[in-house]
Design a protein around this motif. Structure first.
Motif, PDB file in Angstrom:
ATOM      1  N   LYS A  25       0.814  -1.220   0.000  1.00 15.93           N
ATOM      2  CA  LYS A  25       0.000   0.000   0.000  1.00 15.93           C
ATOM      3  C   LYS A  25       0.848   1.272   0.000  1.00 15.93           C
ATOM      4  N   GLY A  26       2.118   1.131   0.377  1.00 16.35           N
ATOM      5  CA  GLY A  26       3.001   2.297   0.373  1.00 16.35           C
ATOM      6  C   GLY A  26       3.149   2.894  -1.009  1.00 16.35           C
ATOM      7  N   GLU A  27       3.043   2.052  -2.024  1.00 14.11           N
ATOM      8  CA  GLU A  27       3.231   2.534  -3.389  1.00 14.11           C
ATOM      9  C   GLU A  27       2.164   3.554  -3.769  1.00 14.11           C
ATOM     10  N   ALA A  28       0.919   3.254  -3.428  1.00 15.11           N
ATOM     11  CA  ALA A  28      -0.173   4.171  -3.769  1.00 15.11           C
ATOM     12  C   ALA A  28       0.053   5.519  -3.095  1.00 15.11           C
ATOM     13  N   ARG A  29       0.568   5.423  -1.869  1.00 14.60           N
ATOM     14  CA  ARG A  29       0.735   6.637  -1.092  1.00 14.60           C
ATOM     15  C   ARG A  29       1.787   7.563  -1.690  1.00 14.60           C
ATOM     16  N   ILE A  30       2.952   7.018  -1.955  1.00 18.50           N
ATOM     17  CA  ILE A  30       4.018   7.875  -2.477  1.00 18.50           C
ATOM     18  C   ILE A  30       3.707   8.276  -3.918  1.00 18.50           C
ATOM     19  N   ASN A  31       3.033   7.392  -4.633  1.00 14.16           N
ATOM     20  CA  ASN A  31       2.684   7.711  -6.008  1.00 14.16           C
ATOM     21  C   ASN A  31       1.773   8.944  -6.057  1.00 14.16           C
ATOM     22  N   ALA A  32       0.789   8.976  -5.170  1.00 15.36           N
ATOM     23  CA  ALA A  32      -0.125  10.122  -5.127  1.00 15.36           C
ATOM     24  C   ALA A  32       0.632  11.407  -4.789  1.00 15.36           C
TER      25      ALA A  32
END
Length: 952
Positions: free
Chosen positions: A476-483
């Motif tokens: 889920k970290g990916e979605a966060r940093i991507n945003a």
RNA sequence: GGGCUUGUAGCUCAGCUGGUUAGAGCGCACCGUUGAUAACGGUGAGGUCGCAAGUUCAAGUCUUGCCAGGCCCA
């Protein structure tokens, strides 16, 4: 014969035979006494330079690199630090023991505001102003302050059991660090990423400086409120024609800088014609005013209108394209004021229309820039209107004491005289003030240095791709940093501060272009390498510029760089530049590991910095952990009084408890700590410790000659083979979890292994053999041999987590059996022979273990009714099918169920518990018929063992 | 206010793509043992899966809303 005589005889026999029983013996105490032992062990590790030994021993192994994110060198460590460093240490030690060379180089973030404040505070307390202090002297004191905390934190981290290169950590304030950070900035100068722009910042007119968010305190302030009319001069909206749009603001001083009006597309607006007014009203009958319908009553009252009628309605969307006149049109304010939509406009208070001064508000600035509104430069450093401002030149917004001044009142008066002031009042609200002078602040645009996200460098695009190429754990970290990367504005990297690395550039006074001469830039960074970045202040500009340029024609930039840029550059000045980490091959490190807040912080800045200079992320894997909360799940804070101090906890319970707590928690989420959790962890710890203790006790006196040679393993009893199989299963699972970064499961798995497979199963069953069998028998030797394997594995598997306890246990092991390692941390996980794996056997034993469980359940009611005490008083009869019978008969079910006898009959599945026949053997306590015949009341087996022992 | 996210027994955690009476360890209670003894073994009692609607033959597992937290922004 009286009872007492009987008892006496029993006691005598017991004493007599107790000495012939091989009870476990070890100096490894049951109680850990960790708070006392751990610091001694830390000292020992330092004395023998364990870290260097590990590096030396694993020099030829493939590298596995966890790159440490730098904590800020300011204050004692807290629970968050403890969680972070323990996790890193466990993971690093795990990879090291998997056969890699895993160096750990800790680092610190040393520059920045908090330290600068502390030093400033010292000056203030001495009655001095920071601005009067020589920057070199000031920076020296900051450096000393930071170093002091680096040393303190280093000691504290080591008490956690973290093994690393504490003698040679990295720091952002070293000469090399500062030089390389400057070089990184220069890379952005070359690649086109760096540019000078403007930004809205909070500005103190009293101190004449920009303030960082952390220097701002919000407190109540009384502001003037004004309702002002902007005549509509051009519009496609029929309703708005011949009316005035009414805006509301609490900062009348921003009206001279007004360049637009914002509305909200979704708000319902109305045009109202005034039909009756009070004597002291500022508007007159027949005026047409536009504002949000929801606010009409409020405005009517405020403007002292007695009666008005709604003559038209319109949606915000219809306002698009409308152009108003400035209320002071004809007096130097003759430009058009366009209307644009903005989501942040509400109809909660005000008028539903917001006046926009792009230079004096962050929303105004961002949206104003988008709509191409002029960024005015009307206000000077001291808060006075600049000379070019019509009507108000020279007037100050706030006086030197922070009191409202003519810069606020004069525009208000001018509006009134122009007939454009609908009403005025005052409001008390939260407003930003200077932390230092307590004066109210204003928003002001100032020139700053930026790294562009979307220009020819294509930083945003590169970074978004790099995010995809990285393994984020949890996913889920990916979605966060991507945003965050997708939405973030250009990176403002300049700060008007003293304690940091300067954005070491010269700007041409005429062209305003930064000088890109490599020779000059190299002279700068060479000087930093030699003297540190203090050289920027101590050396003469001409020395850097050399003979090719004239210092008088250039501005030397004294802004310092955002500390996030510094820590974002560690992949360069630490990873690439250190031989122990690097490889100098421009290679990605294996792991970055920090709290989930670092998606905005270090992961983010490192990604941008690396993508800008290398075109890819600095890491392959990024692991995040949550935050430490109190036992109820609330954030720890002084005011709640719920802070758990890791240093105190270590003094009370020990670092290993803290380490075990970390690893049994689901650290991917936020984790709680409190009395219950510590108690729970201590209980888990006791079980593991006692398992090690039992193993050590069981291996008492074990020598190489007792050990069963490898080629005879095939002759070992099935139970021993089963345990070897269990070890190989554990080994596989452990390695799998480590490779998949599933460290949370490790500690739980190890504990349950101690609990289920070992303590309540294997150890319990084999106690009889260990204590009572002939010491030279193959079976007992097999058990003890397997015990050494279990110990060999378990103590090593535990070492990454229970680093102190495992080391202590390792120091108590028998000589000559195990690998000759001075410290458990110098070992790798044992490589287990393929042949130990035995799935068929495990399948068979699943059934045996199930039968054992049934027997235990069947014994229980008899115990409750006092028909039975010890399971050795029982002789179960199991009725089973022919198949089952065969399987169960191939093993000694009495041993396995810890009963004195065991009968298996063919028949319908059923269990009967009968009492074992005979008397209790005084030595092994089994109830056997033969005991009656022996003079000493012992069984045949024991008789043989005792006789043999006496003969020897 | 926005983005992301969490809420399963007293505690720490499992529960895969929705499918029989929701699992484990600890703790607790009771029993045994007193040769791992401030330890060890066994058995057992604990959960309306944050709350409320909805989808479905079927929801801890999907949807929506609410409540209580957390991180990052505004």
């Amino acid at each position: 014969m009286s009872d007492s005589t009987n008892n006496n005889r029993d006691t005598q026999d017991k004493d007599k035979f107790r000495d012939t029983v091989f009870l476990p013996k070890t100096d490894f105490p049951m109680r850990g006494n960790l708070p006392e032992k751990e610091p001694v062990m830390v000292q020992k590790w330092q004395d023998i330079d364990l870290y260097a030994k590990i590096r030396h021993a694993s020099a030829d192994k493939p590298k596995w690199i966890l790159h440490d994110g730098p904590p800020y060198a300011n204050g004692n460590i807290h629970m968050g630090h403890a969680l972070n460093k323990i996790l890193k240490d466990v993971i690093n030690k795990s990879w090291q023991m998997m056969g890699y060379n895993a160096p750990y180089v800790p680092g610190w973030d040393c520059h920045g505001l908090p330290i600068e404040w502390k030093v400033e505070e010292k000056y203030r307390n001495a009655g001095k102003d920071k601005d009067d202090v020589d920057p070199i002297q000031f920076r020296k004191e900051c450096r000393e302050f930071a170093q002091e905390w680096v040393d303190i934190q280093s000691t504290q981290f080591q008490t956690l059991g973290v093994i690393g290169d504490w003698k040679n950590p990295y720091r952002t304030m070293t000469k090399h660090g500062e030089a390389q950070i400057a070089r990184e900035i220069h890379k952005f100068l070359h690649n086109g990423g760096l540019y000078r722009g403007v930004k809205s910042v909070l500005w103190s007119t009293v101190e004449q400086t920009a303030l960082a968010e952390a220097e701002v305190e919000y407190k109540e302030h009384k502001s003037i409120t004004v309702w002002v009319r902007f005549p509509v001069v051009e519009t496609a909206c029929e309703a708005l024609k011949n009316s005035d749009i009414v805006i509301w603001t609490t900062t009348p001083w921003t009206l001279p800088s007004n360049r637009g009006i914002f509305f909200n597309n979704d708000i319902d607006y109305g045009v109202y014609e005034i039909t009756e007014v009070a004597d002291d009203a500022r508007c007159k009958v027949g005026d047409r005013l536009a504002f949000a319908t929801k606010l009409s009553d409020q405005i009517k009252e405020q403007a002292k209108i007695i009666a008005m009628k709604k003559v038209a309605e319109f949606k915000g969307t219809e306002t698009e394209g409308t152009i108003c006149a400035h209320p002071l049109r004809g007096q130097g304010y003759d430009y058009d004021v366009p209307c644009h939509p903005a989501d942040y406009v509400t109809d909660e208070d005000g008028t539903g229309f917001v006046h926009v001064a792009p230079s004096h508000g962050p929303d105004d600035f961002v949206l104003g820039s988008q709509y191409g509104l002029e960024i005015t430069d009307n206000v000077d450093n001291d808060g006075s209107f600049k000379a070019h401002v019509p009507l108000f030149a020279g007037l100050k917004i706030y006086d030197e004491n922070g009191k409202m001044d003519a810069g606020n009142f004069a525009p208000l008066k001018a509006m009134d005289e122009a007939g454009k002031l609908l009403s005025k009042g005052s409001v008390r609200h939260e407003y930003p003030h200077s932390w230092r002078s307590k004066a109210p602040l204003i928003f002001r645009t100032t020139p700053q240095w930026f790294i562009a996200m979307d220009n020819e460098l294509g930083l945003r695009e590169t970074a978004l791709q790099a995010i995809k190429d990285t393994n984020w754990v949890p996913a889920k970290g990916e979605a966060r940093i991507n945003a965050m990367i997708a939405q973030r504005p250009d990176w403002c990297i300049s700060r008007q501060r003293a304690w940091g690395v300067p954005i070491a550039l010269f700007v041409d006074k005429k062209t305003l272009e930064p000088l890109k001469d490599d020779a000059v830039l190299k002279r700068i960074t060479d000087a930093f390498e030699e003297h540190g970045s203090d050289a920027w202040w101590s050396m003469d500009a001409q020395e850097f510029l050399g003979s090719a340029y004239n210092a008088e024609e250039y501005d030397q930039i004294f802004d310092i760089v955002d500390v996030w840029f510094e820590s974002g550059s560690t992949h360069s000045f630490v990873v690439d530049d250190r031989e122990d980490l690097g490889n100098g091959e421009n290679k990605q490190v294996d792991l970055y590991l920090e709290g989930s807040d670092q998606h905005r912080g270090w992961f983010h800045s490192s990604l941008l910095e690396s993508c800008g200079t290398k075109g890819r992320a600095p890491y392959k894997n990024v692991l995040t952990h949550g935050f430490v909360l109190d036992d109820k799940g609330y954030k720890m804070s002084k005011s709640l009084g719920n802070i758990v101090d890791p240093l105190k906890l270590m003094k009370q319970s020990g670092a290993d408890i803290l380490r075990l707590w970390t690893m049994t928690s689901d650290y991917a989420e936020d984790i709680r700590i409190g009395k219950d959790t510590i108690k729970n962890t201590s209980d888990l710890y006791r079980r593991i410790r006692n398992t090690l203790r039992f193993l050590l006790g069981a291996m008492d006196g074990f020598t190489a000659s007792e050990k069963i040679p490898e080629d005879q393993y095939k002759d070992m009893p099935e139970l021993e083979k089963l345990m070897l199989h269990e070890l190989s299963q554990m080994d596989q699972k452990i390695r799998g979890h480590i490779e998949n970064y599933e460290f949370g499961k490790l500690a739980t798995m190890l504990h349950q292994f101690c609990n289920n497979e070992l303590s309540s199963f294997y150890f319990d069953i084999r106690k009889d053999r260990l204590y009572c069998d002939d010491a030279t028998s193959f079976e007992r030797r097999a058990t003890r041999t397997v015990m050494t394997h279990i110990f060999d594995c378990l103590v090593t598997w535990l070492a990454p987590i229970l680093s102190f306890t495992a080391e202590e246990a390792w120091s108590q092991k028998p000589d000559g059996i195990f690998e000759d390692a001075q410290s458990i941390h110098l070992r790798d996980f044992p490589t287990l022979p393929e042949s130990w794996h035995n799935a068929d056997l495990a399948g068979k034993w699943d059934k045996i273990i199930a039968a054992r469980k049934q027997i235990q359940e069947a014994i229980e009611p008899l115990r409750a009714s006092k028909g039975l005490g010890s399971s050795l008083e029982a002789c179960p009869v199991l009725y089973a099918t022919a198949d089952q019978k065969e399987a169960l008969e191939s093993v000694d079910m009495a041993d396995i169920c810890i009963t004195s006898g065991f009968k298996i009959e063919e028949g319908n599945a059923n269990i009967e518990i009968t009492k074992a026949e005979g008397e209790k053997c005084n030595r092994c306590w089994k109830v056997l018929p033969e005991v009656t015949n022996h003079a000493n009341h012992i069984c045949n087996r024991c008789d043989n063992v005792v006789n043999k022992k006496q003969a020897a």
